[in-house]
Design a protein around this motif. Structure first.
Motif, PDB file in Angstrom:
ATOM      1  N   GLU A 154      84.367 -14.327  25.304  1.00 17.78           N
ATOM      2  CA  GLU A 154      85.582 -14.095  26.088  1.00 17.78           C
ATOM      3  C   GLU A 154      85.312 -13.036  27.147  1.00 17.78           C
ATOM      4  OE1 GLU A 154      89.491 -13.929  24.209  1.00 17.78           O
ATOM      5  OE2 GLU A 154      88.489 -14.190  22.269  1.00 17.78           O
ATOM      6  N   THR A 155      85.780 -13.327  28.345  1.00 19.75           N
ATOM      7  CA  THR A 155      85.803 -12.321  29.407  1.00 19.75           C
ATOM      8  C   THR A 155      87.261 -11.991  29.691  1.00 19.75           C
ATOM      9  OG1 THR A 155      85.851 -13.945  31.197  1.00 19.75           O
ATOM     10  CG2 THR A 155      83.684 -13.308  30.358  1.00 19.75           C
ATOM     11  N   GLN A 156      87.488 -11.157  30.654  1.00 12.22           N
ATOM     12  CA  GLN A 156      88.875 -10.801  30.989  1.00 12.22           C
ATOM     13  C   GLN A 156      89.668 -11.998  31.480  1.00 12.22           C
ATOM     14  OE1 GLN A 156      88.812  -7.534  33.745  1.00 12.22           O
ATOM     15  NE2 GLN A 156      88.333  -6.019  32.151  1.00 12.22           N
ATOM     16  N   SER A 157      88.992 -12.936  32.117  1.00  8.66           N
ATOM     17  CA  SER A 157      89.720 -14.053  32.728  1.00  8.66           C
ATOM     18  C   SER A 157      89.409 -15.412  32.116  1.00  8.66           C
ATOM     19  CB  SER A 157      89.406 -14.120  34.233  1.00  8.66           C
ATOM     20  OG  SER A 157      88.010 -14.274  34.440  1.00  8.66           O
ATOM     21  N   ASP A 158      88.296 -15.540  31.364  1.00  8.22           N
ATOM     22  CA  ASP A 158      87.862 -16.865  30.913  1.00  8.22           C
ATOM     23  C   ASP A 158      87.462 -16.861  29.441  1.00  8.22           C
ATOM     24  OD1 ASP A 158      87.977 -18.207  33.500  1.00  8.22           O
ATOM     25  OD2 ASP A 158      86.271 -16.953  34.052  1.00  8.22           O
ATOM     26  N   ASN A 159      87.549 -18.071  28.860  1.00  3.50           N
ATOM     27  CA  ASN A 159      86.944 -18.359  27.563  1.00  3.50           C
ATOM     28  C   ASN A 159      85.722 -19.234  27.812  1.00  3.50           C
ATOM     29  OD1 ASN A 159      88.877 -17.173  25.638  1.00  3.50           O
ATOM     30  ND2 ASN A 159      90.291 -18.679  26.517  1.00  3.50           N
ATOM     31  N   ILE A 160      84.587 -18.881  27.209  1.00  3.67           N
ATOM     32  CA  ILE A 160      83.340 -19.618  27.420  1.00  3.67           C
ATOM     33  C   ILE A 160      82.857 -20.136  26.072  1.00  3.67           C
ATOM     34  CG2 ILE A 160      80.977 -19.535  28.285  1.00  3.67           C
ATOM     35  CD1 ILE A 160      81.865 -17.158  30.035  1.00  3.67           C
ATOM     36  N   LEU A 161      82.727 -21.454  25.977  1.00  7.78           N
ATOM     37  CA  LEU A 161      82.268 -22.104  24.747  1.00  7.78           C
ATOM     38  C   LEU A 161      80.930 -22.787  25.037  1.00  7.78           C
ATOM     39  CD1 LEU A 161      83.050 -23.087  21.787  1.00  7.78           C
ATOM     40  CD2 LEU A 161      83.765 -25.190  22.905  1.00  7.78           C
ATOM     41  N   THR A 162      79.909 -22.467  24.244  1.00 10.33           N
ATOM     42  CA  THR A 162      78.579 -23.045  24.416  1.00 10.33           C
ATOM     43  C   THR A 162      78.218 -23.835  23.161  1.00 10.33           C
ATOM     44  OG1 THR A 162      77.897 -21.187  25.810  1.00 10.33           O
ATOM     45  CG2 THR A 162      76.149 -22.564  24.882  1.00 10.33           C
ATOM     46  N   VAL A 163      77.783 -25.086  23.353  1.00 16.65           N
ATOM     47  CA  VAL A 163      77.302 -25.938  22.261  1.00 16.65           C
ATOM     48  C   VAL A 163      75.818 -26.188  22.514  1.00 16.65           C
ATOM     49  CG1 VAL A 163      77.547 -28.121  21.038  1.00 16.65           C
ATOM     50  CG2 VAL A 163      79.570 -27.006  22.015  1.00 16.65           C
ATOM     51  N   ARG A 164      74.983 -25.679  21.616  1.00 20.12           N
ATOM     52  CA  ARG A 164      73.533 -25.737  21.818  1.00 20.12           C
ATOM     53  C   ARG A 164      72.872 -26.419  20.622  1.00 20.12           C
ATOM     54  NH1 ARG A 164      71.672 -20.022  22.783  1.00 20.12           N
ATOM     55  NH2 ARG A 164      71.699 -19.892  20.521  1.00 20.12           N
ATOM     56  N   ASP A 165      71.938 -27.340  20.898  1.00 17.90           N
ATOM     57  CA  ASP A 165      71.195 -27.999  19.816  1.00 17.90           C
ATOM     58  C   ASP A 165      69.698 -27.916  20.084  1.00 17.90           C
ATOM     59  OD1 ASP A 165      70.093 -30.555  21.107  1.00 17.90           O
ATOM     60  OD2 ASP A 165      72.217 -30.743  21.604  1.00 17.90           O
ATOM     61  N   ASN A 166      68.897 -28.223  19.069  1.00 19.69           N
ATOM     62  CA  ASN A 166      67.436 -28.207  19.186  1.00 19.69           C
ATOM     63  C   ASN A 166      66.853 -29.616  19.138  1.00 19.69           C
ATOM     64  OD1 ASN A 166      67.940 -28.777  16.512  1.00 19.69           O
ATOM     65  ND2 ASN A 166      66.265 -27.525  15.723  1.00 19.69           N
ATOM     66  N   GLY A 167      67.598 -30.574  19.713  1.00 23.93           N
ATOM     67  CA  GLY A 167      67.217 -31.980  19.626  1.00 23.93           C
ATOM     68  C   GLY A 167      66.213 -32.423  20.667  1.00 23.93           C
ATOM     69  N   VAL A 168      66.284 -33.720  21.013  1.00 21.89           N
ATOM     70  CA  VAL A 168      65.277 -34.335  21.887  1.00 21.89           C
ATOM     71  C   VAL A 168      65.430 -33.942  23.345  1.00 21.89           C
ATOM     72  CG1 VAL A 168      64.967 -36.295  20.352  1.00 21.89           C
ATOM     73  CG2 VAL A 168      66.708 -36.405  22.137  1.00 21.89           C
ATOM     74  N   GLY A 169      66.560 -33.381  23.723  1.00 20.42           N
ATOM     75  CA  GLY A 169      66.733 -32.911  25.095  1.00 20.42           C
ATOM     76  C   GLY A 169      67.433 -33.903  25.996  1.00 20.42           C
ATOM     77  N   LEU A 170      67.655 -33.461  27.233  1.00 19.71           N
ATOM     78  CA  LEU A 170      68.456 -34.247  28.183  1.00 19.71           C
ATOM     79  C   LEU A 170      67.752 -35.513  28.646  1.00 19.71           C
ATOM     80  CD1 LEU A 170      70.042 -31.508  30.453  1.00 19.71           C
ATOM     81  CD2 LEU A 170      71.246 -33.099  28.963  1.00 19.71           C
ATOM     82  N   GLU A 171      66.470 -35.443  28.917  1.00 16.79           N
ATOM     83  CA  GLU A 171      65.786 -36.573  29.543  1.00 16.79           C
ATOM     84  C   GLU A 171      65.853 -37.814  28.672  1.00 16.79           C
ATOM     85  OE1 GLU A 171      64.689 -36.734  32.561  1.00 16.79           O
ATOM     86  OE2 GLU A 171      65.374 -34.693  32.885  1.00 16.79           O
ATOM     87  N   ARG A 172      65.570 -37.672  27.392  1.00 16.70           N
ATOM     88  CA  ARG A 172      65.557 -38.834  26.510  1.00 16.70           C
ATOM     89  C   ARG A 172      66.953 -39.385  26.277  1.00 16.70           C
ATOM     90  NH1 ARG A 172      61.794 -37.931  21.373  1.00 16.70           N
ATOM     91  NH2 ARG A 172      62.702 -39.998  20.954  1.00 16.70           N
ATOM     92  N   THR A 173      67.972 -38.509  26.202  1.00 18.55           N
ATOM     93  CA  THR A 173      69.329 -38.996  26.017  1.00 18.55           C
ATOM     94  C   THR A 173      69.877 -39.611  27.288  1.00 18.55           C
ATOM     95  OG1 THR A 173      70.129 -36.765  26.451  1.00 18.55           O
ATOM     96  CG2 THR A 173      69.888 -37.401  24.166  1.00 18.55           C
ATOM     97  N   ARG A 174      69.442 -39.114  28.466  1.00 19.47           N
ATOM     98  CA  ARG A 174      69.888 -39.729  29.718  1.00 19.47           C
ATOM     99  C   ARG A 174      69.316 -41.132  29.884  1.00 19.47           C
ATOM    100  NH1 ARG A 174      69.142 -34.422  33.608  1.00 19.47           N
ATOM    101  NH2 ARG A 174      71.272 -33.605  33.372  1.00 19.47           N
ATOM    102  N   ASN A 175      68.099 -41.323  29.387  1.00 17.21           N
ATOM    103  CA  ASN A 175      67.497 -42.652  29.474  1.00 17.21           C
ATOM    104  C   ASN A 175      68.295 -43.668  28.695  1.00 17.21           C
ATOM    105  OD1 ASN A 175      65.430 -41.672  31.039  1.00 17.21           O
ATOM    106  ND2 ASN A 175      64.043 -41.306  29.315  1.00 17.21           N
ATOM    107  N   LYS A 176      68.924 -43.225  27.615  1.00 16.84           N
ATOM    108  CA  LYS A 176      69.754 -44.136  26.838  1.00 16.84           C
ATOM    109  C   LYS A 176      71.099 -44.388  27.506  1.00 16.84           C
ATOM    110  CE  LYS A 176      67.694 -42.721  22.455  1.00 16.84           C
ATOM    111  NZ  LYS A 176      67.948 -42.133  21.130  1.00 16.84           N
ATOM    112  N   ASP A 177      71.510 -43.512  28.400  1.00 19.10           N
ATOM    113  CA  ASP A 177      72.746 -43.667  29.183  1.00 19.10           C
ATOM    114  C   ASP A 177      73.957 -43.827  28.287  1.00 19.10           C
ATOM    115  OD1 ASP A 177      74.075 -45.915  31.681  1.00 19.10           O
ATOM    116  OD2 ASP A 177      74.244 -43.746  31.526  1.00 19.10           O
ATOM    117  N   ARG A 178      74.055 -42.952  27.293  1.00 20.86           N
ATOM    118  CA  ARG A 178      75.161 -43.067  26.347  1.00 20.86           C
ATOM    119  C   ARG A 178      76.144 -41.918  26.442  1.00 20.86           C
ATOM    120  NH1 ARG A 178      71.925 -44.983  20.867  1.00 20.86           N
ATOM    121  NH2 ARG A 178      71.359 -47.047  21.586  1.00 20.86           N
TER     122      ARG A 178
END
Length: 378
Positions: A305-329
């Motif tokens: 939390e900052t004075q003006s915003d709420n920041i939510l981060t979802v982080r995983d240790n999976g296969v990464g963006l490139e492989r999931t983008r190739n699946k286009d799901r």
């Protein structure tokens, strides 16, 4: 072959090995007529096996009965005791409970009796294969039960999923009807009154301006009251709490064997219900993407939390963006999150995780939306 794989879980190459094995066994005999007869019996077995796969109803039991008879013949006449394995794979996929246990008992009993018959007669070939025959007998005991239980579990999971979908649809329908009733009860009468007073003020405007002004003031007061009631109704509507959504996310991740980690305080301060609803819905979509596409073992949710915003981060240790983008799901889910966030002036950032492994999704939402200005009643 796809039907074989679906029902047995074995790929084409394993089936080819199973298919070749009995022919190799028969080839060890020296007499030609013995080999020819054995090959014919093997071919008849596989033809009946195929027919058992493609037929339905009572015909399936007829073909399996014939297959058991051939299995007994091969064990007694040729000391080949492994056709019971083929039957074990097939019988486990019988959906009818009575049919399954009947065929299971008959196949297991026939295998046990014929193998013992060979040992009693001291068949040299069967005795020399004792370890493999024992493994085959154990597989005939365990495989059908395992396959039957797995199919039953999948069937129950499918029924549960359908029931959950129907329940969700019913809940949504009930919620829509409730909102419609509340809006009708809140606005219906007042909108009708506004219409009547507007017509009356229009008629009085020329002949009696003072009375027309009174009606217009009443009209304004009625509109202000209606607006206030709508705001109160929206405020009291059931919304998505971030704490509840985090609890559901933890359950889903644990069910998918993904370790759940939480950093930060889930109880947001100075945040409107609408904005918290949007954060909760985005969190749900993000966790669903992690479970479906990331192949991760750990998912970390960070709340800042900052004075003006709420920041939510979802982080995983999976296969990464490139492989999931190739699946286009992920495209539809990410687009839906962006649309929700734009509605409350929020933003979304999707990037590779630390050390370029996994994926990191950052959601930023303002704490408070601009409050409406008070009505000037003077």
């Amino acid at each position: 072959m796809q039907n074989f794989y679906k029902k047995t879980g074995l790929n084409l190459y394993v089936w080819l090995a199973f298919f070749i094995l009995p022919f190799y066994f028969i080839s060890q005999y020296s007499k030609l007529w013995t080999m020819v007869t054995g090959i014919i019996i093997i071919l008849v077995f596989f033809v009946c096996y195929l027919l058992a796969f493609i037929t339905k109803g009572w015909q399936v039991y007829m073909w399996i009965g014939l297959l058991i008879a051939i299995s007994i013949t091969m064990t007694i006449a040729y000391d080949y005791a492994y056709f019971s394995l083929f039957l074990a794979f097939f019988i486990g996929n019988i959906k009818n409970k009575a049919g399954f246990f009947t065929l299971y008992s008959v196949n297991l009993g026939a295998s046990f009796l014929t193998i013992n018959y060979g040992f009693i007669n001291q068949s040299s070939m069967l005795v020399s294969q004792f370890p493999f025959v024992f493994i085959s007998l154990m597989a005939s005991i365990l495989l059908p039960i395992s396959t039957y239980n797995k199919n039953k579990t999948e069937q129950l999971e499918g029924q549960l999923e359908n029931a959950n979908k129907r329940l969700d649809d019913l809940v949504k329908m009930e919620e829509r009807q409730r909102i419609a009733r509340d809006l009708h009860d809140t606005l219906g009468q007042k909108l009708s009154l506004i219409g009547l007073k507007t017509d009356l003020a229009k008629r009085l405007l020329r002949n009696n301006p003072d009375q027309a002004e009174v009606e217009l003031n009443d009209l304004r007061q009625t509109a202000s009251t209606a607006l206030k009631e709508v705001r109160e109704m929206v405020t009291t509507m059931r919304g998505t709490q971030l704490v509840d959504e985090l609890f559901r996310a933890e359950q889903i991740l644990k069910a998918a064997s993904i370790e759940f980690e939480l950093e930060g305080n889930p109880k947001l301060q100075d945040t409107s219900q609408l904005n918290e609803n949007v954060i909760g819905m985005c969190l749900k979509e993000a966790v669903t993407n992690v479970v479906k596409h990331s192949q991760a073992t750990v998912c970390t949710i960070i709340i800042k939390e900052t004075q003006s915003d709420n920041i939510l981060t979802v982080r995983d240790n999976g296969v990464g963006l490139e492989r999931t983008r190739n699946k286009d799901r992920r495209g539809t889910g990410i687009l839906g999150m962006k649309e929700r966030l734009e509605f409350v002036n929020g933003c979304l950032d999707l990037r590779p995780g630390a050390d370029k492994t996994g994926t990191q999704l950052v959601i930023q939402v303002p704490k408070l939306t601009r409050k409406p200005m008070k009505e000037d009643t003077t």
